[in-house]
Design a protein around this motif. Structure first.
Motif, PDB file in Angstrom:
ATOM      1  N   ILE A  25      -9.538 -77.948 -18.902  1.00 15.58           N
ATOM      2  CA  ILE A  25     -10.013 -79.346 -19.855  1.00 15.58           C
ATOM      3  C   ILE A  25     -10.503 -80.277 -18.540  1.00 15.58           C
ATOM      4  CG2 ILE A  25      -9.710 -81.622 -21.012  1.00 15.58           C
ATOM      5  CD1 ILE A  25      -8.123 -79.858 -22.972  1.00 15.58           C
ATOM      6  N   ASN A  29     -14.739 -80.950 -17.822  1.00 16.06           N
ATOM      7  CA  ASN A  29     -15.503 -81.623 -17.358  1.00 16.06           C
ATOM      8  C   ASN A  29     -16.453 -82.053 -16.069  1.00 16.06           C
ATOM      9  OD1 ASN A  29     -14.481 -82.531 -20.596  1.00 16.06           O
ATOM     10  ND2 ASN A  29     -13.008 -83.614 -19.430  1.00 16.06           N
ATOM     11  N   ASN A  49     -13.364 -77.630 -25.414  1.00 20.55           N
ATOM     12  CA  ASN A  49     -12.701 -79.044 -24.912  1.00 20.55           C
ATOM     13  C   ASN A  49     -12.104 -79.431 -26.278  1.00 20.55           C
ATOM     14  OD1 ASN A  49     -12.711 -78.089 -22.077  1.00 20.55           O
ATOM     15  ND2 ASN A  49     -13.724 -80.261 -21.643  1.00 20.55           N
TER      16      ASN A  49
END
Length: 73
Positions: A25, A29, A49
């Motif tokens: 995740i 990002n 995600n």
């Protein structure tokens, strides 16, 4: 003959899966922030995600179940 169910390392294995998913995740990002992506690509990562977060919740629930199993043995 089937092998007996070996649950001795399930908690540790599940915890590692949680950590790996959290890292995925974070990397996704960072990728969105540091690269040029189309809005569609960003949306796909956002959706992925979200699914990863759901997986983490499932892993944590399984960890609780496995801990309970260990405590009752």
């Amino acid at each position: 003959m089937a092998k007996p169910d070996d649950r001795s390392n399930n908690v540790e294995r599940l915890q590692q899966m949680v950590e790996n998913t959290q890292q995925n995740i974070q990397e996704a990002n960072e990728s969105v922030q540091n690269t040029d992506m189309t809005s569609q690509q960003k949306e796909q990562i956002k959706n992925k995600n979200e699914r990863r977060e759901e997986s983490i919740q499932s892993f944590q629930s399984e960890i609780e179940d496995e801990q309970s199993y260990r405590n009752n043995q």
